[in-house]
Design a protein around this motif. Sequence first.
Motif, PDB file in Angstrom:
ATOM      1  N   SER A  30       0.821  -1.217   0.000  1.00 58.78           N
ATOM      2  CA  SER A  30       0.000   0.000   0.000  1.00 58.78           C
ATOM      3  C   SER A  30       0.853   1.265   0.000  1.00 58.78           C
ATOM      4  O   SER A  30       0.598   2.194  -0.779  1.00 58.78           O
ATOM      5  N   ILE A  31       1.856   1.314   0.868  1.00 56.30           N
ATOM      6  CA  ILE A  31       2.628   2.555   0.976  1.00 56.30           C
ATOM      7  C   ILE A  31       3.530   2.731  -0.252  1.00 56.30           C
ATOM      8  O   ILE A  31       3.658   3.836  -0.787  1.00 56.30           O
ATOM      9  N   GLY A  32       4.112   1.637  -0.732  1.00 54.78           N
ATOM     10  CA  GLY A  32       4.952   1.719  -1.930  1.00 54.78           C
ATOM     11  C   GLY A  32       4.160   2.203  -3.137  1.00 54.78           C
ATOM     12  O   GLY A  32       4.617   3.068  -3.899  1.00 54.78           O
TER      13      GLY A  32
ATOM     14  N   ARG B 225       8.253  -8.224  -4.785  1.00 53.47           N
ATOM     15  CA  ARG B 225       8.835  -9.565  -4.707  1.00 53.47           C
ATOM     16  C   ARG B 225       7.820 -10.676  -5.010  1.00 53.47           C
ATOM     17  O   ARG B 225       8.142 -11.680  -5.632  1.00 53.47           O
TER      18      ARG B 225
ATOM     19  N   ASN C 278      -0.862  -9.134  -2.908  1.00 54.44           N
ATOM     20  CA  ASN C 278      -0.588 -10.445  -2.292  1.00 54.44           C
ATOM     21  C   ASN C 278      -1.071 -10.467  -0.836  1.00 54.44           C
ATOM     22  O   ASN C 278      -1.385  -9.430  -0.248  1.00 54.44           O
TER      23      ASN C 278
ATOM     24  N   ALA D 150       1.772  -6.838   5.240  1.00 58.64           N
ATOM     25  CA  ALA D 150       0.909  -6.223   6.248  1.00 58.64           C
ATOM     26  C   ALA D 150      -0.424  -5.764   5.668  1.00 58.64           C
ATOM     27  O   ALA D 150      -1.362  -5.496   6.408  1.00 58.64           O
TER      28      ALA D 150
ATOM     29  N   ARG E  99      -9.344  -2.505   7.103  1.00 61.60           N
ATOM     30  CA  ARG E  99      -8.576  -1.921   8.202  1.00 61.60           C
ATOM     31  C   ARG E  99      -9.432  -0.820   8.807  1.00 61.60           C
ATOM     32  O   ARG E  99     -10.350  -0.316   8.174  1.00 61.60           O
ATOM     33  N   GLN E 100      -9.058  -0.424  10.019  1.00 60.79           N
ATOM     34  CA  GLN E 100      -9.830   0.633  10.681  1.00 60.79           C
ATOM     35  C   GLN E 100      -9.223   2.004  10.410  1.00 60.79           C
ATOM     36  O   GLN E 100      -8.006   2.178  10.518  1.00 60.79           O
TER      37      GLN E 100
ATOM     38  N   GLY F 104       7.358  -3.315   4.181  1.00 60.18           N
ATOM     39  CA  GLY F 104       6.510  -3.805   5.274  1.00 60.18           C
ATOM     40  C   GLY F 104       7.314  -4.665   6.239  1.00 60.18           C
ATOM     41  O   GLY F 104       8.441  -4.319   6.611  1.00 60.18           O
ATOM     42  N   PRO F 105       6.764  -5.821   6.634  1.00 62.00           N
ATOM     43  CA  PRO F 105       7.469  -6.658   7.612  1.00 62.00           C
ATOM     44  C   PRO F 105       8.789  -7.232   7.092  1.00 62.00           C
ATOM     45  O   PRO F 105       9.562  -7.794   7.860  1.00 62.00           O
TER      46      PRO F 105
ATOM     47  N   TRP G  42       0.401   0.850  12.787  1.00 64.46           N
ATOM     48  CA  TRP G  42      -0.978   0.682  12.285  1.00 64.46           C
ATOM     49  C   TRP G  42      -1.246   1.819  11.316  1.00 64.46           C
ATOM     50  O   TRP G  42      -1.943   2.773  11.638  1.00 64.46           O
TER      51      TRP G  42
HETATM   52  C1  LIG Z   1      -3.561  -7.753  11.553  1.00 67.41           C
HETATM   53  C2  LIG Z   1      -3.295  -6.317  11.217  1.00 67.41           C
HETATM   54  C3  LIG Z   1      -4.274  -5.378  11.467  1.00 67.41           C
HETATM   55  C4  LIG Z   1      -4.054  -4.046  11.151  1.00 67.41           C
HETATM   56  N1  LIG Z   1      -5.043  -3.157  11.396  1.00 67.41           N
HETATM   57  C5  LIG Z   1      -4.885  -1.874  11.039  1.00 67.41           C
HETATM   58  C6  LIG Z   1      -5.960  -0.970  11.196  1.00 67.41           C
HETATM   59  O1  LIG Z   1      -7.049  -1.338  11.632  1.00 67.41           O
HETATM   60  N2  LIG Z   1      -5.759   0.309  10.837  1.00 67.41           N
HETATM   61  C7  LIG Z   1      -4.571   0.744  10.313  1.00 67.41           C
HETATM   62  O2  LIG Z   1      -4.465   1.936  10.012  1.00 67.41           O
HETATM   63  N3  LIG Z   1      -3.535  -0.102  10.130  1.00 67.41           N
HETATM   64  C8  LIG Z   1      -3.673  -1.399  10.469  1.00 67.41           C
HETATM   65  N4  LIG Z   1      -2.659  -2.288  10.261  1.00 67.41           N
HETATM   66  C9  LIG Z   1      -1.401  -1.816   9.685  1.00 67.41           C
HETATM   67  C10 LIG Z   1      -1.469  -1.676   8.173  1.00 67.41           C
HETATM   68  O3  LIG Z   1      -2.095  -2.785   7.606  1.00 67.41           O
HETATM   69  C11 LIG Z   1      -0.038  -1.507   7.675  1.00 67.41           C
HETATM   70  O4  LIG Z   1       0.515  -0.354   8.279  1.00 67.41           O
HETATM   71  C12 LIG Z   1       0.032  -1.336   6.165  1.00 67.41           C
HETATM   72  O5  LIG Z   1      -0.675  -2.356   5.514  1.00 67.41           O
HETATM   73  C13 LIG Z   1       1.499  -1.354   5.771  1.00 67.41           C
HETATM   74  O6  LIG Z   1       1.615  -1.301   4.376  1.00 67.41           O
HETATM   75  P1  LIG Z   1       3.042  -1.417   3.710  1.00 67.41           P
HETATM   76  O7  LIG Z   1       2.879  -1.042   2.299  1.00 67.41           O
HETATM   77  O8  LIG Z   1       4.051  -0.713   4.544  1.00 67.41           O
HETATM   78  O9  LIG Z   1       3.452  -2.949   3.888  1.00 67.41           O
HETATM   79  P2  LIG Z   1       3.004  -4.237   3.065  1.00 67.41           P
HETATM   80  O10 LIG Z   1       1.592  -4.195   2.739  1.00 67.41           O
HETATM   81  O11 LIG Z   1       3.521  -5.404   3.815  1.00 67.41           O
HETATM   82  O12 LIG Z   1       3.800  -4.097   1.714  1.00 67.41           O
HETATM   83  C14 LIG Z   1       5.138  -4.444   1.589  1.00 67.41           C
HETATM   84  C15 LIG Z   1       5.332  -5.035   0.226  1.00 67.41           C
HETATM   85  O13 LIG Z   1       6.713  -5.207   0.011  1.00 67.41           O
HETATM   86  C16 LIG Z   1       6.911  -6.420  -0.664  1.00 67.41           C
HETATM   87  N5  LIG Z   1       8.291  -6.837  -0.427  1.00 67.41           N
HETATM   88  C17 LIG Z   1       8.807  -7.318   0.712  1.00 67.41           C
HETATM   89  N6  LIG Z   1      10.118  -7.593   0.552  1.00 67.41           N
HETATM   90  C18 LIG Z   1      10.436  -7.254  -0.708  1.00 67.41           C
HETATM   91  C19 LIG Z   1      11.634  -7.320  -1.465  1.00 67.41           C
HETATM   92  N7  LIG Z   1      12.764  -7.800  -0.955  1.00 67.41           N
HETATM   93  N8  LIG Z   1      11.596  -6.910  -2.746  1.00 67.41           N
HETATM   94  C20 LIG Z   1      10.447  -6.429  -3.294  1.00 67.41           C
HETATM   95  N9  LIG Z   1       9.267  -6.361  -2.614  1.00 67.41           N
HETATM   96  C21 LIG Z   1       9.267  -6.766  -1.336  1.00 67.41           C
HETATM   97  C22 LIG Z   1       5.877  -7.340  -0.041  1.00 67.41           C
HETATM   98  O14 LIG Z   1       5.617  -8.448  -0.847  1.00 67.41           O
HETATM   99  C23 LIG Z   1       4.689  -6.404   0.087  1.00 67.41           C
HETATM  100  O15 LIG Z   1       3.871  -6.446  -1.051  1.00 67.41           O
HETATM  101  C24 LIG Z   1      -2.835  -3.641  10.573  1.00 67.41           C
HETATM  102  C25 LIG Z   1      -1.846  -4.584  10.310  1.00 67.41           C
HETATM  103  C26 LIG Z   1      -2.070  -5.915  10.625  1.00 67.41           C
HETATM  104  C27 LIG Z   1      -1.021  -6.916  10.322  1.00 67.41           C
END
Ligand SMILES: Cc1cc2nc3c(=O)[nH]c(=O)nc-3n(C[C@H](O)[C@H](O)[C@H](O)COP(=O)(O)OP(=O)(O)OC[C@H]3O[C@@H](n4cnc5c(N)ncnc54)[C@H](O)[C@@H]3O)c2cc1C
Length: 403
Positions: free
Chosen positions: A14-16, A35, A40, A44, A50-51, A206-207, A363
């Motif tokens: 989402s953030i990317g 990746r 997928n 995260a 999400r809320q 993300g994670p 979150w």
């Molecule tokens: C159970 C749960 C409940 C939540 N509830 C809330 C909520 O109610 N409200 C709220 O505001 N937030 C909530 N959050 C947090 C929110 O979901 C996350 O902050 C948000 O989804 C983070 O997005 P992201 O893009 O950082 O990470 P991600 O969605 O994890 O995206 C990271 C991406 O990077 C890719 N990637 C990883 N490694 C590599 C690599 N080496 N090369 C290329 N790509 C790679 C992954 O495949 C993935 O697609 C919750 C999280 C969880 C787990």
Amino acid sequence: MKDSFDIIVIGGGSIGLAAAHYASREGRKVLVLERFGYFNDKGASSGAERQFRIQYNEKEISQWVLDSIPLWEELQSEYSVELLKTVGCLWFGNPKVTGAEGQIEAVTRVMRELNVPYEALGVREIEDRFGFNELPPAYSGFFQRHGAAIHVQATLKTLHRSCTESGRVTLKSRITVRRLESNPDGVTVETDQGVYHGARLVVTAGPYVNEVLSLLGVQLDLVIWEMVGAYFRQIDPAVKFPTWISFDEKSGDDPMLYYGFPETDWAHSGHYVRVAANYPVRTFRDVREYKQAAEPQCVKKISNWVKRHMKGLDPKPHFASACMCALVTEPENEWVLRREIIMDFAPEAVPHHRNVVVCASGWNYKIVPLLGKICTDLALRGVSPYDLSKLRLAEDVMAQSAR
Ligand SMILES: Cc1cc2nc3c(=O)[nH]c(=O)nc-3n(C[C@H](O)[C@H](O)[C@H](O)COP(=O)(O)OP(=O)(O)OC[C@H]3O[C@@H](n4cnc5c(N)ncnc54)[C@H](O)[C@@H]3O)c2cc1C
């Protein structure tokens, strides 16, 4: 010859995708490396909802949520899509208990300071208005009417569509990043599909963030929470649940921290409502330990809570699932968050560290568009209009090995 871009984003979650969306709006050429596949269920942003809530223990983050609202509205109106289903947000329980999302007493203080409207509620009103049952008489809470359920998959698809239609964003999937180098000219990214050059790199993995940062020789002190939720069939159509979070002291082996959503058909048709545990079933540091399986004991605890307090739902769980999030936690208690967000340049140990922007942790779905915009600001201009001083990669967030 290397392909060249203004920004390379590692992590197409989402953030990317939000960062790529805003950079493309500025006419920049962007490469997103994902990746796995887009949309997928391995990061995260997996799952359907999400809320969205304004209330936080920290005033600055509440303000960030308020500042995100026009960005969500812009996306919704431009793409004629409902990303936020505004049903309000209800918090209830013991107002002194601090859960993963904060504390009722602390967030109401912040809402008053920011003039965010909310209704204080006693336990009878919570039961009568929102369909909860047999809550302890000492419970209290509040309802904040701007709270919403965020449609995660629609958000991802909207951002992905914007990137595709811009003609400026190259989206690559199922790609393995093998080597990263930050040098005076920018960043070189070697992958199994080719070598790319970016003036700047944005890491939004993300994670998996530490796996990417390890290619730059640094690590963050992050704990990964594996969390579990399930869907329950609504049997009383008269009950309209808002988004909600309950807070209480641990009882036996039940942490008594749960949250849930209104009925939507985003994940499953047939009148299902999601209820989830607001605590980790497991914590670990190495993302390879993630099992992506809903731990049965946790599903049982959620179901027991539903049986006791949500009689409008059939307590039989369906579609149970797990999800993970990397967090900055207190060293002595991995259930307590120390930081909500990391947003900074890579640590100084990385050569030309301002070539690399890192966004991780917390979150953060509710502020996805704002975080995407800030990533773009830092990458393109080296500054953000926001005060990021509390989000820095300070000493306390670096893993021992990287200090
Ligand atoms: C159970 C749960 C409940 C939540 N509830 C809330 C909520 O109610 N409200 C709220 O505001 N937030 C909530 N959050 C947090 C929110 O979901 C996350 O902050 C948000 O989804 C983070 O997005 P992201 O893009 O950082 O990470 P991600 O969605 O994890 O995206 C990271 C991406 O990077 C890719 N990637 C990883 N490694 C590599 C690599 N080496 N090369 C290329 N790509 C790679 C992954 O495949 C993935 O697609 C919750 C999280 C969880 C787990």
